[in-house]
Write an enzyme that holds these catalytic residues in place. Structure first.
Site, PDB file in Angstrom:
ATOM      1  N   HIS A  17       0.870  -1.175   0.000  1.00  0.00           N
ATOM      2  CA  HIS A  17       0.000   0.000   0.000  1.00  0.00           C
ATOM      3  C   HIS A  17       0.910   1.229   0.000  1.00  0.00           C
ATOM      4  O   HIS A  17       2.026   1.191   0.514  1.00  0.00           O
ATOM      5  CB  HIS A  17      -0.872  -0.035   1.261  1.00  0.00           C
ATOM      6  CG  HIS A  17      -1.917   1.028   1.340  1.00  0.00           C
ATOM      7  ND1 HIS A  17      -1.635   2.333   1.681  1.00  0.00           N
ATOM      8  CD2 HIS A  17      -3.269   0.975   1.166  1.00  0.00           C
ATOM      9  CE1 HIS A  17      -2.747   3.033   1.703  1.00  0.00           C
ATOM     10  NE2 HIS A  17      -3.761   2.250   1.388  1.00  0.00           N
TER      11      HIS A  17
ATOM     12  N   ASP B 144       3.768  -4.167   7.856  1.00  0.00           N
ATOM     13  CA  ASP B 144       2.489  -3.458   7.753  1.00  0.00           C
ATOM     14  C   ASP B 144       1.377  -4.491   7.864  1.00  0.00           C
ATOM     15  O   ASP B 144       1.124  -5.253   6.934  1.00  0.00           O
ATOM     16  CB  ASP B 144       2.415  -2.715   6.422  1.00  0.00           C
ATOM     17  CG  ASP B 144       1.066  -2.038   6.203  1.00  0.00           C
ATOM     18  OD1 ASP B 144       0.218  -2.071   7.120  1.00  0.00           O
ATOM     19  OD2 ASP B 144       0.851  -1.484   5.109  1.00  0.00           O
TER      20      ASP B 144
ATOM     21  N   GLN C 218      -3.950  -4.872   6.904  1.00  0.00           N
ATOM     22  CA  GLN C 218      -4.957  -5.812   6.401  1.00  0.00           C
ATOM     23  C   GLN C 218      -5.011  -7.099   7.196  1.00  0.00           C
ATOM     24  O   GLN C 218      -6.060  -7.720   7.328  1.00  0.00           O
ATOM     25  CB  GLN C 218      -4.679  -6.133   4.928  1.00  0.00           C
ATOM     26  CG  GLN C 218      -4.998  -5.009   3.973  1.00  0.00           C
ATOM     27  CD  GLN C 218      -6.437  -4.548   4.066  1.00  0.00           C
ATOM     28  OE1 GLN C 218      -7.358  -5.343   4.254  1.00  0.00           O
ATOM     29  NE2 GLN C 218      -6.643  -3.252   3.957  1.00  0.00           N
TER      30      GLN C 218
ATOM     31  N   LYS D 131      -9.769  -1.069  11.078  1.00  0.00           N
ATOM     32  CA  LYS D 131      -9.888  -2.290  10.282  1.00  0.00           C
ATOM     33  C   LYS D 131      -9.953  -3.546  11.143  1.00  0.00           C
ATOM     34  O   LYS D 131     -10.086  -4.651  10.620  1.00  0.00           O
ATOM     35  CB  LYS D 131      -8.730  -2.381   9.285  1.00  0.00           C
ATOM     36  CG  LYS D 131      -8.763  -1.248   8.268  1.00  0.00           C
ATOM     37  CD  LYS D 131      -7.698  -1.359   7.209  1.00  0.00           C
ATOM     38  CE  LYS D 131      -7.774  -0.176   6.265  1.00  0.00           C
ATOM     39  NZ  LYS D 131      -6.785  -0.231   5.166  1.00  0.00           N
TER      40      LYS D 131
ATOM     41  N   CYS E  84      -4.833   2.352  -3.706  1.00  0.00           N
ATOM     42  CA  CYS E  84      -3.585   2.923  -3.158  1.00  0.00           C
ATOM     43  C   CYS E  84      -2.429   1.939  -3.283  1.00  0.00           C
ATOM     44  O   CYS E  84      -1.594   1.814  -2.375  1.00  0.00           O
ATOM     45  CB  CYS E  84      -3.766   3.343  -1.705  1.00  0.00           C
ATOM     46  SG  CYS E  84      -5.031   4.588  -1.449  1.00  0.00           S
TER      47      CYS E  84
END
Length: 402
Positions: free
Chosen positions: A117, A194, A197, A220, A358
């Site tokens: 991302h 990261d 998600q 999220k 993105c």
């Protein structure tokens, strides 16, 4: 998976006929989270630290306990620390600025992947530009997969950090974190993960995986918008300088010299969003009560059914490889744009996300300018997927692609 029966009742926004399949953008919130926010503002609201009165002491204690809850969520030991942030984007920028200022020298390099991302690409790119360093990109395969060797072969003695997603927000592809982390550490490079998600869908134990930094956004993982976590090992955080400056992060300040507080306070300038952090704590506790392994197993089954159902439709192409993916799937049509499909589905009260998500370098690798993304959560059902596919079939039929 018995605990997941009736879980939709915990989410008031799902009480109608909305088919919500945009969870990679943000998840819906259980009532316990919104109740926690309301209770804080109605009964507990006060600024943290230094207030001697009851509400301030209570707010400070709750904030510190919430931080400990985040450490437990990541199964972190005392060698790491949690910094509260507004989300993964802020966490990536904070980590990039702090780490690179302290450790990057001209001629060094940072390795990222093509799956990232923009939030886990652009901060590292800008830091490398400012410091005369190179940014190495691990290229994905044509099908969107990313074998670990494509990352590890770029790591050398001048690599200071590897930044990698735990799960693609486009295809759900999950890189082999253990292999990447082991290879990076062998070369004495740090690893930034990261997990924006992945955090809602799988466990990310700090002790077992041994990453050096990890971030995720609260919104999220069923928590409030404006909440998030940056986890880092103390050996790095103690040496890194603050990135934001202001109240609450200094022991003593003068016009020439400043003595900063220790981790984590030195990275949390200004008034923190206590309510958002407490809401995030409630969200991860909610996940814990349902059972992380049970949630993962259920979502994996649902993701398999989603792919199987979409593969039966003519006129669309699914992006990304099968296997080793999370509950995120994107597709394109050879006749309609992703925007058109998204709008037509919206008219049927089906929520998906359209665009480049993105992730422009990855989308170019997948030979797609835009895509419709379907992303699942623990409250989704096979019936949701059936509604989606029925809607898509009708749309494709109306445009002559059935």
């Amino acid at each position: 998976m018995q605990k997941l029966l009736g879980v939709r009742d915990d989410f008031p926004i799902l009480s109608g006929n909305l088919v919500y399949l945009d969870n990679a953008a943000t998840s819906q919130k259980p009532a316990c989270v919104t109740d926690r926010l309301m209770r804080y503002y109605q009964e507990e609201n006060a600024n943290v630290y230094r207030g001697g009165y009851r509400l301030s002491r209570q707010s400070t204690d709750s904030y510190r306990i919430a931080r400990k809850s985040m450490e437990n969520f990541l199964e972190a030991e005392s060698g790491g620390s949690v910094i509260f942030v507004r989300g993964a984007t802020e966490a990536c920028n904070l980590a990039a600025a702090g780490f690179c200022r302290r450790y990057l020298r001209p001629g060094d390099n940072i390795v990222v992947t093509e799956l990232e991302h923009h939030s886990n690409l652009l901060p590292w790119l800008e830091q490398c530009r400012m410091r005369q360093c190179s940014l190495r990109i691990a290229r994905a395969q044509e099908d969107g997969g990313l074998p670990a060797r494509r990352v590890t072969e770029l790591i050398d003695e001048r690599t200071r950090l590897v930044a990698v997603t735990a799960m693609s927000n486009v295809t759900g592809v999950c890189p082999d974190l253990p292999a990447i982390i082991e290879a990076a550490h062998r070369r004495k490079a740090a690893v930034f993960v990261d997990a924006a998600q992945a955090a809602a869908h799988t466990e990310l134990p700090a002790k077992e995986l041994d990453y050096d930094f990890l971030c995720f956004s609260g919104h999220k993982v069923y928590g409030p918008m404006g909440s998030g976590v940056l986890y880092g090992k103390r050996k790095f955080l103690d040496e890194m300088e603050p990135v934001f400056f202001g109240g609450g992060m200094v022991e003593e300040a003068g016009t020439e010299n400043v003595l900063y507080k220790s981790v984590p306070e030195k990275f949390e300038a200004g008034t923190p969003d206590v309510a958002a952090s407490l809401g995030l704590e409630t969200a991860v506790q909610y996940l814990g009560k349902l059972g992380r392994k049970e949630v993962r197993a259920y979502e994996n089954q649902l993701a398999g059914y989603l792919r199987e159902s979409l593969e039966k439709l003519n006129g669309i192409r699914i992006l990304g490889p099968e296997g080793l993916t999370g509950p995120v799937l994107s597709f394109v049509s050879d006749r309609l744009s992703s925007y058109d499909i998204g709008m037509m589905l919206a008219m049927k009260n089906i929520a998906v996300r359209s665009g480049a998500h993105c992730a422009h370098p990855y989308m170019r690798r997948l030979d797609a300018r835009g895509a419709c993304r379907v992303s699942l959560a623990l409250y989704n059902t096979r019936q949701d997927i059936d509604f989606l596919c029925a809607g898509l079939k009708e749309i494709l039929h109306d445009t002559g692609k059935s």
